[in-house]
Design an enzyme around this catalytic site. Structure first.
Site, short mmCIF file in Angstrom:
data_model
loop_
_atom_site.label_atom_id
_atom_site.label_comp_id
_atom_site.label_asym_id
_atom_site.label_seq_id
_atom_site.Cartn_x
_atom_site.Cartn_y
_atom_site.Cartn_z
N THR A 208 39.60 45.02 36.20
CA THR A 208 40.36 44.97 37.46
C THR A 208 41.85 44.79 37.21
O THR A 208 42.25 44.31 36.15
CB THR A 208 39.85 43.77 38.31
OG1 THR A 208 40.37 43.85 39.62
CG2 THR A 208 40.27 42.43 37.72
N ARG A 218 48.64 35.03 37.18
CA ARG A 218 47.32 34.71 37.73
C ARG A 218 46.22 35.54 37.04
O ARG A 218 46.37 36.73 36.80
CB ARG A 218 47.32 35.00 39.24
CG ARG A 218 45.99 34.70 39.94
CD ARG A 218 45.16 35.96 40.13
NE ARG A 218 44.00 35.73 40.97
CZ ARG A 218 43.00 36.60 41.10
NH1 ARG A 218 43.02 37.74 40.47
NH2 ARG A 218 41.99 36.33 41.87
N1 ASP Z 1 37.64 39.67 41.48
C1 ASP Z 1 38.92 40.25 41.29
C2 ASP Z 1 39.93 39.16 41.10
O1 ASP Z 1 39.86 38.16 41.76
C3 ASP Z 1 39.37 41.14 42.36
C4 ASP Z 1 38.33 41.83 43.17
O2 ASP Z 1 37.26 42.14 42.73
O3 ASP Z 1 38.53 42.12 44.32
O4 ASP Z 1 40.84 39.36 40.33
#
Ligand code: ASP
Length: 329
Positions: A208, A218
């Site tokens: 991601t 972050r």
């Molecule tokens: N889980 C991912 C994150 O918090 C983002 C997502 O899947 O929407 O970075």
């Protein structure tokens, strides 16, 4: 006379023994529970969101020829990472609030080997770097500059990941955002992909660009083994998408796998994990989380907090999107 220190020692030993014996029992019970006559659906690949269809296709090319689940999961998510039109993974991912595209990814195989990278910049396929961490180092997780340096050493090319479209979207966001990252159930969509190969081995991958316009530095759940992804070849595999902070707080994917170990189906386990997310968060506004899971029999499932989460499934007889059940409309 029992001193306090000895008492603590004895109690600790006692609890360790109880814990060990209960773990042994549950392991034994689990093995007894495995229904060897049940027909296994394999190979099979499942992955999060609509981009899963194209990813599954690449995985299926490998699985259908008898290839390994590990090769299949890597090849699958690379398609999404390299798609410049996908704004939540890899190339073209939306940047953080300072305009940097920072990527998180992890991979895990049927032998509990795993590798991950977090806060990685300028590398198009973080999943392949994560695989190198797994296969060519003693470590599990490399982050930031160190992860990039490692990638370059391993021959990965530097690439500008900020596409014109993502740059424009970020500039527009800056005009109205007052530099405040917003939690929005629409602005983040990881690809998590799980595969069971012809030999019956499970692997998973998760990658991601994280929550759009996040604070610089972050890291979400996606590169965290046990949160964004977990695989236990005796039981099953699970991965997560949505607000990473909420997934980390409940050790999401590891929990889904443990619930399956205790007898739940993939659907039931994902539902229970979602209910735990709900229970542990007072404010559910915009808190979208979704889980998908695959067990050793090739049975699959998914569940999310809010309506709208779907996942792609590819087997010998099926190639489609499934709408996950949800907690709230
Ligand atoms: N889980 C991912 C994150 O918090 C983002 C997502 O899947 O929407 O970075």
């Amino acid at each position: 006379m029992k001193t306090r220190r000895n008492f603590i020692k004895l109690t600790a030993l006692g609890s360790a023994a109880v814990l060990a014996s209960s773990c042994l029992t549950s392991e034994k019970e689990y093995k007894e529970k495995i229904n060897t006559s049940k027909k296994v659906i394999k190979p099979i690949v499942i992955s999060t969101w609509n981009h899963g269809l194209a990813a599954n296709k690449a995985s299926w090319n490998i699985l259908s020829k008898g290839g390994s689940s590990l090769d299949a999961v890597e090849a699958g998510v690379k398609v999404t990472e390299s798609d410049p039109n996908n704004s939540s993974v890899g190339l073209g991912g939306l940047p953080d609030r300072d305009g940097f595209v920072t990527l998180d990814a992890c991979i895990m195989n049927h032998e509990n080997e795993c590798g991950a990278v977090a806060f990685l910049q300028d590398i198009e396929n973080p999943i392949s770097v994560a695989r190198k961490v797994m296969e060519e180092t003693q470590h599990v997780l490399l982050v930031g500059e160190g992860a990039k340096q490692f990638a370059i050493e391993k021959g990965f090319k530097e690439t500008n990941l900020l596409t014109e479209n993502s740059k424009k979207a970020w500039e527009k966001w800056k005009e109205r955002s007052k530099y405040q990252p917003i939690i929005n159930s629409e602005n983040h969509d990881t690809i998590g992909l799980l595969a069971l190969d012809e030999k019956g081995n499970l692997s998973g991958a998760c990658t991601t660009s994280g929550m759009a316009y996040k604070l610089h530095g972050r890291v979400g759940d996606s590169p965290i083994i046990g949160a964004g992804l977990f695989v236990d070849n005796e039981v099953g595999a699970a991965c997560a998408t949505g607000m990473g902070e909420a997934v980390i707080r409940i050790a999401g994917s590891a929990i889904v796998v443990e619930l399956m170990r205790n007898g739940m189906s993939p659907n039931e386990a994902c539902k229970e994990a979602v209910e735990r997310v709900v229970k542990k968060h007072k404010d559910l506004s915009n808190l979208q989380v979704g889980f998908i899971a695959l067990n050793k029999y090739g049975e699959k499932g998914g569940h999310s907090v809010y309506k709208g989460f779907n996942y792609a499934v590819h087997t010998k007889t099926q190639n489609e999107m499934i709408d996950a059940k949800f907690y709230k409309k």
